[in-house]
Design an enzyme around this catalytic site. Sequence first.
Site, PDB file in Angstrom:
ATOM      1  N   PRO A  89     -20.068  27.156 -54.672  1.00  0.00           N
ATOM      2  CA  PRO A  89     -19.581  26.536 -53.332  1.00  0.00           C
ATOM      3  C   PRO A  89     -20.837  26.161 -52.389  1.00  0.00           C
ATOM      4  CG  PRO A  89     -19.347  29.154 -53.349  1.00  0.00           C
ATOM      5  CD  PRO A  89     -19.843  28.585 -54.715  1.00  0.00           C
ATOM      6  N   GLU A 116     -20.174  38.033 -56.874  1.00  0.00           N
ATOM      7  CA  GLU A 116     -20.553  37.574 -55.488  1.00  0.00           C
ATOM      8  C   GLU A 116     -21.662  36.635 -55.405  1.00  0.00           C
ATOM      9  OE1 GLU A 116     -19.346  40.646 -55.759  1.00  0.00           O
ATOM     10  OE2 GLU A 116     -17.743  40.415 -54.429  1.00  0.00           O
ATOM     11  N   ARG A 153     -10.648  11.435 -67.761  1.00  0.00           N
ATOM     12  CA  ARG A 153     -10.034  10.652 -67.349  1.00  0.00           C
ATOM     13  C   ARG A 153     -10.504   9.349 -67.246  1.00  0.00           C
ATOM     14  NH1 ARG A 153      -8.561   9.537 -62.639  1.00  0.00           N
ATOM     15  NH2 ARG A 153      -6.319   8.748 -62.844  1.00  0.00           N
ATOM     16  N   ASP A 168      -6.139   4.350 -58.610  1.00  0.00           N
ATOM     17  CA  ASP A 168      -6.360   6.008 -58.066  1.00  0.00           C
ATOM     18  C   ASP A 168      -6.700   6.011 -56.816  1.00  0.00           C
ATOM     19  OD1 ASP A 168      -5.859   6.506 -60.531  1.00  0.00           O
ATOM     20  OD2 ASP A 168      -7.952   7.299 -61.037  1.00  0.00           O
TER      21      ASP A 168
HETATM   22  N1  ADE Z   1     -17.671  28.973 -57.576  1.00  0.00           N
HETATM   23  C1  ADE Z   1     -16.899  29.421 -56.589  1.00  0.00           C
HETATM   24  N2  ADE Z   1     -16.167  28.713 -55.747  1.00  0.00           N
HETATM   25  C2  ADE Z   1     -16.584  27.587 -55.958  1.00  0.00           C
HETATM   26  C3  ADE Z   1     -16.323  26.038 -55.707  1.00  0.00           C
HETATM   27  N3  ADE Z   1     -15.863  26.108 -54.492  1.00  0.00           N
HETATM   28  N4  ADE Z   1     -16.937  24.943 -56.194  1.00  0.00           N
HETATM   29  C4  ADE Z   1     -17.631  25.299 -57.287  1.00  0.00           C
HETATM   30  N5  ADE Z   1     -17.834  26.383 -57.799  1.00  0.00           N
HETATM   31  C5  ADE Z   1     -17.197  27.456 -57.198  1.00  0.00           C
END
Ligand code: ADE
Length: 248
Positions: A89, A116, A153, A168
Amino acid sequence: MYEVRILTIFPEIFDSFLGFGNPARAILARLLNVEPVDLRQFALDRHHSTDDYPYGGGAGMVMKPEPLVRGIKHLRANMFSPRVVLMTPQGRLFKQADAQELAGADSLALVCGRYEGIDERVRSFVDDEISVGDYVLSGGETAAMVVIDAISRLIPGVLGTDSRTDGDSFYDGLLEYPQYTRPREFEGLEVPSVLLEGDHAKIRRWRKQQALARTLARRPELLGRRTLDPSEIELLEEIRSETINGES
Ligand code: ADE
């Protein structure tokens, strides 16, 4: 053939995903090969552990660096110039342009974290870090599926010629225009008459206008990032005046 390896403690999670839709079609056509690689085989201890307690204390576990980095080195040694991407993330937000760029690479190695977090030092061994959105998933595996789906794709030959990708959402920096199929009337809702009249120039113009209007209403920041040509500015002006005059 586009080669993808996924470093993960849950290789089986990809089985059903790879059996359907565009990824499956690409794999059957031998345009794509995806191999999940079990991270545990790179663990050093006899319990094959991949996580440990965090230095400095705190809740949760942290993925150990050795299995991940041994796995990454194994992939680099056994693939043709892979782009090694950590799913996290904290990575840069994955966009259609990134899917296009990655589809043009030789091969891809996706590294999935769990728990975590992962030991910070692993970051030095990857080429890139990607997030699929501003939310926290339980692990990188579902994010890896998103990336593989978006790429599959775009591999030439995967989609039929009648389902090209250039209409798209996001391809042209705009959201897609509304689509309709039969019946003409559904629960009192009519298909817009322009789509039934067969005037293709008029339909193209209507679709472009709808795409612009929808983008303006839902994702105005997308319009700011894109240069509009004079005909698009004219269509947007029309929409603005219609909105002001209460027509839509
Ligand atoms: N691992 C945990 N959350 C994630 C996300 N939002 N994007 C990519 N990998 C992740």
